[in-house]
Design an enzyme around this catalytic site. Structure first.
Site, mmCIF file in Angstrom:
data_model
loop_
_atom_site.group_PDB
_atom_site.id
_atom_site.type_symbol
_atom_site.label_atom_id
_atom_site.label_comp_id
_atom_site.label_asym_id
_atom_site.label_seq_id
_atom_site.Cartn_x
_atom_site.Cartn_y
_atom_site.Cartn_z
ATOM 1 N N HIS A 1 -4.164 -0.677 -4.365
ATOM 2 C CA HIS A 1 -5.627 -0.842 -4.200
ATOM 3 C C HIS A 1 -6.296 -0.491 -5.527
ATOM 4 O O HIS A 1 -7.332 0.179 -5.560
ATOM 5 C CB HIS A 1 -6.173 0.071 -3.095
ATOM 6 C CG HIS A 1 -5.571 -0.146 -1.737
ATOM 7 N ND1 HIS A 1 -5.945 -1.165 -0.901
ATOM 8 C CD2 HIS A 1 -4.600 0.544 -1.065
ATOM 9 C CE1 HIS A 1 -5.248 -1.092 0.235
ATOM 10 N NE2 HIS A 1 -4.423 -0.073 0.154
ATOM 11 N N GLU B 1 -12.680 8.739 -11.107
ATOM 12 C CA GLU B 1 -12.651 9.911 -11.978
ATOM 13 C C GLU B 1 -12.047 9.543 -13.324
ATOM 14 O O GLU B 1 -11.121 8.754 -13.392
ATOM 15 C CB GLU B 1 -11.777 11.017 -11.358
ATOM 16 C CG GLU B 1 -12.246 11.513 -10.008
ATOM 17 C CD GLU B 1 -13.219 12.667 -10.103
ATOM 18 O OE1 GLU B 1 -13.491 13.111 -11.234
ATOM 19 O OE2 GLU B 1 -13.720 13.096 -9.053
ATOM 20 N N SER C 1 0.852 -1.198 0.000
ATOM 21 C CA SER C 1 0.000 0.000 0.000
ATOM 22 C C SER C 1 0.893 1.256 0.000
ATOM 23 O O SER C 1 1.640 1.461 -0.951
ATOM 24 C CB SER C 1 -0.958 -0.067 1.192
ATOM 25 O OG SER C 1 -1.952 0.915 1.104
#
Lengths: 291, 291
Positions: free
Chosen positions: A178, A154, A136
């Site tokens: 992710h 987006e 991460s």
């Protein structure tokens, strides 16, 4: 920062960005491979839990890696920049055979480690051959140019991604994590469009890219690594788009790599799991660039 | 179904899939263009609100298109298969200069219209030159192979997308809508991987692809149309992946088209807004294949 120079005749260690949310209970194949690459029962793994605000993060990873047979596991409780000057920590990094950076917030990680002896040691030790893994936030920070934040959900547009200097183990790629779970294609496309020199790696949860010394990565885990290669881009509207305006990006190449697939970051070519002929044997234990 | 044959010397009408959520208050540029293509003050537009369960949908669109200057706007209150046999509806379609299918549920639309005289008329009228637009569910149903459902937020995998037969205005593409907003890359990639003959179109909200008679589409709206071309795919794991296992798809081509960009579905090449030289004038009013 740029990667530290690799001495003649040496190979740098594996760089292992993980997309977050990796299995820590069942097969733990990503952590298992990292422990193996670090030397297994002879390993001395150093965990850097700085990205996390949780007190127990370092302890948790000590338990996981020890449970997978790592000989020795320590963590560095670095919570302020001046912690990076503690001589004992330096020594532990000098003796490490594997380094692991946890998840949390990559700007906390870069703001605390950036420009310190600890950051320098991580780069140097990797250049000397030891593997560095990060999950991460710990994955994002590995590249020279780091995705610091930005919106999911987006369309690509200037302003949907914010970049910051990373720790600089590699300057071939820009990493997002992710990836599918947080719908980050738009921001990775935006980042890749800024400078097509960088290959965009979108890494799903429970998935890792094991980037070998030969710059061939192999995918391990249950999701995919999405590779965006903008080097053949025929058109980008990035320099004249209004803020927030959806970008046009023509002529991108996309590879979706499931487990066992590999991608040669120098040649910018993907390979299926079975096809080892094209670039030699699977790179997971290779130390030389295949013929 | 396959598209109806186009008579010699004729051109089929525009096919206009819209990604849902289009602006119906401010500029309304998508609806405005559709009204223009339908003939403006001389237009006779027929709205098919069948996908929607809302009573007012037909009326709403009548108001919108009339407000944009359309000469005549009717809607067909088709709620059961046998409504499709009403002779008056047939006549309205025969006289239509534009047809619009609303959003809602594309399986409701395909289950009610499929195999009826109304579906046949829509195909025939389009082949005779009149534009057919559809938003959301109304966009999905346009192609021969229709995305009927499937999960967003998922890596590509068999079972993340379900296909059904569409109304068949085109068999060049497979269409997904609300594309970025609902994180549908995984399911579009899966659909595209089934048969690379199909070009995947991922259409964002408030965005439309105006597919001209020459099979060149032009993008109108505030988002992007993401084009997935799997025709050069070098590897797919679709036929031996376990259910739910993340797919590997190597060698895809990706174009992200913002407003004004065009894409030639026959040549599989994207063009930026300014570059009209390569394929002639903008196709929005063209009726002939550019030289």
């Amino acid at each position: 920062m740029c990667p530290a120079p690799v001495a003649n005749g040496n190979d740098r260690g594996y760089i292992i960005p993980i997309g977050g949310g990796e299995d820590r209970i069942k097969e733990m194949q990503i952590h298992r491979r990292f422990v193996e690459l670090s030397g297994g029962s002879a390993a001395s793994i150093v965990v850097i839990p700085t990205a996390s605000m949780l007190h127990e993060t370092g302890q948790d990873y000590r338990r996981i890696f020890s449970g997978l047979g790592a000989g020795k596991v320590d963590f560095l409780p670095i919570n302020r920049r001046k912690d990076c000057d503690i001589p004992e920590f330096s020594e532990m990094l000098d003796n490490a055979t594997g380094i692991f950076m946890t998840g949390g917030n990559q700007l906390r990680l870069s703001a605390i480690l950036g420009g310190t002896l600890v950051a320098q040691k991580i780069r140097r030790r990797n250049a000397e051959g030891i593997p560095v893994a990060g999950t991460s936030a710990g994955a994002s920070i590995m590249s020279e140019h780091m995705v610091a934040g930005g919106a999911g959900n987006e369309s690509p547009a200037e302003g949907t991604v914010s970049l910051a200097p990373g720790i600089g183990l590699t300057n071939s790629v820009i990493i997002d994590q992710h990836f599918t779970q947080r719908n980050r294609l738009g921001r990775l496309l935006t980042a890749s469009s800024y400078n097509p020199f960088l290959i965009g790696l979108g890494i799903d949860e429970d998935t890792a890219a094991f980037i070998g010394p030969d710059n061939v990565l192999e995918v391990v885990g249950s999701g995919t690594v999405t590779v965006v290669d903008a080097s053949q881009m025929t058109h980008s509207s990035i320099w004249d788009a209004k803020p927030g305006e959806a970008l046009s990006l023509l002529g991108l190449r996309l590879d979706v790599l499931g487990e066992g697939c590999r991608y040669d970051l120098d040649a910018r070519v993907g390979y299926p799991p079975q096809d080892h002929s094209a670039i030699g044997e699977p790179p997971i234990v290779a130390t030389k660039k295949p013929a």
